[in-house]
Write an enzyme that holds these catalytic residues in place. Sequence first.
Site, PDB file in Angstrom:
ATOM      1  N   CYS A  72       0.826  -1.207   0.000  1.00  0.00           N
ATOM      2  CA  CYS A  72       0.000   0.000   0.000  1.00  0.00           C
ATOM      3  C   CYS A  72       0.862   1.260   0.000  1.00  0.00           C
ATOM      4  O   CYS A  72       2.080   1.203   0.189  1.00  0.00           O
ATOM      5  CB  CYS A  72      -0.880   0.043   1.261  1.00  0.00           C
ATOM      6  SG  CYS A  72      -1.922  -1.394   1.537  1.00  0.00           S
ATOM      7  N   ASP A 128      19.126  38.232 -13.967  1.00  0.00           N
ATOM      8  CA  ASP A 128      17.814  38.450 -14.561  1.00  0.00           C
ATOM      9  C   ASP A 128      17.150  39.677 -13.942  1.00  0.00           C
ATOM     10  O   ASP A 128      17.096  39.820 -12.708  1.00  0.00           O
ATOM     11  CB  ASP A 128      16.939  37.209 -14.331  1.00  0.00           C
ATOM     12  CG  ASP A 128      15.582  37.341 -14.974  1.00  0.00           C
ATOM     13  OD1 ASP A 128      15.470  37.000 -16.164  1.00  0.00           O
ATOM     14  OD2 ASP A 128      14.636  37.788 -14.290  1.00  0.00           O
TER      15      ASP A 128
END
Length: 501
Positions: A51, A460
Amino acid sequence: MSENREQSRWARGTIDGVELDFERCYRAVDSRDSRFDGWFFTAVTSTGIYCRPSCPAVTPKAENVRFYPSAAAAQRAGFRACRRCRPDAAPGSPEWDVRADVVGRAMRLIGDGVVDRDGVPGLASRLGYTERHLHRMLTAELGAGPLALARAQRAQTARILIETTELGLAEIAFAAGFGSVRQFNDTIREIFGSAPSELRKPSRKRHAEPGAINLRLAYRPPLHAESLLEFLALRAIPGVEEADGGTYRRALRLPHGAATVVLTPMPEYVAASLRLSDVRDLAPAVARCRRLLDLDADPVAVDAALSEDDALAAVVAKEPGVRVPRSVDGWEMAVRAIVGQQISVPAARKVLHHLVDHEVIPPESASTERQVHDQQLRAFPSAAEVAGMADGAFRMPGARRGTIRALATAVASGELGLDPGVDRDDAVAKLMAVPGIGAWTASYVAMRAIGDPDAFLPTDLGVRRGAKALGLPDQPKALDAHAAQWAPWRSYALIRLWRAA
């Protein structure tokens, strides 16, 4: 160190030949902590089932529990997938999304279907290792070799096709990558404990139209869907992609043909509607959509790390779960980066639209390669197509046109790879060797195309404006030095700085 920061480093100790800490795994299972879904799998010897850690079933006794680092390892040990929690559909481990080593690269390539298309020899060749050594490395870390890992993925692909389409079971067998119907039947029975026909529920409404597949893409919460959709919408190339409200659509170029995808983030999953020219492309289509939206990330660990900087703590608290928008095609992203050099985002969109719209498609290939079903979207032109375009397709300075052509030649020839399975340092070095590609472009491509979680763009303008807005240094050298403390999540910090700008 907080527990959240520790989450991605807690695998220690050895259980069944892999490194997992039993006590911590068991505590996660006992608390049904969904953050660990995909990190490991819980198998119960008394039931023969494996599981997710978050499975809502009763917590098993410790003496009956085994933990495995992959679904393939649990299957290899003879356990069947739980029908309730669907462990085979859990989010991928963020470790393989982040790591730049051979095992991480191999997992990304297997997820993209390389083993199904080229076999283990093809995977080993892409990575530059022998099959034997690659098998040894994967088994040591994942408890299963490349064939077993690919087999687990085939079973999941088959289950999706069985449950969501009207394709015949024999068609599904080969579409999912199985070598024979018998192999398909045996694998489905072994992994899911049912015959393929038993997985097909007559009461469930399915799409009869060939190629239409609806599925849910799981992720680890939180997911700040608004930031993803805003980012993609702002940069959407007309004719290739579009976004409106809470939905994003785009065309894909996949190994066996064209496709379109519609992605709609929901509170617990991303709804995906795929239209495929060839259903063999389901696994790579899913992998690329997950990569585009960064769905295998561990947002809790990332946010905890960035919150340790007082300058980012408030924005992280306000918008938890911000992801890095990545790409479905590294070549396309590299062209976007080059076009975007020193011009605005709207201007770059116009240039890219002209490039896409200018391409002439031969009639015999239009239906299979570029033309897309109902939305009239088409995939971004390939490197080979761009390399052969006339100058009129490029509305940009001659030097930048030359850069794109040089890049197209390198990608089309195979000299330069830009998919998430490449060696990141090698790819960046080869990018920087192309005339006209500098540090900003190479780092942008590394972040969005190759999947580097620690790229940063200190020069940037938007990043510098965002830094200033948050009270951070806005000069490149000082900002770069400050950003060192955000490693290894500087790509995520960069997205937040852009948003702050």
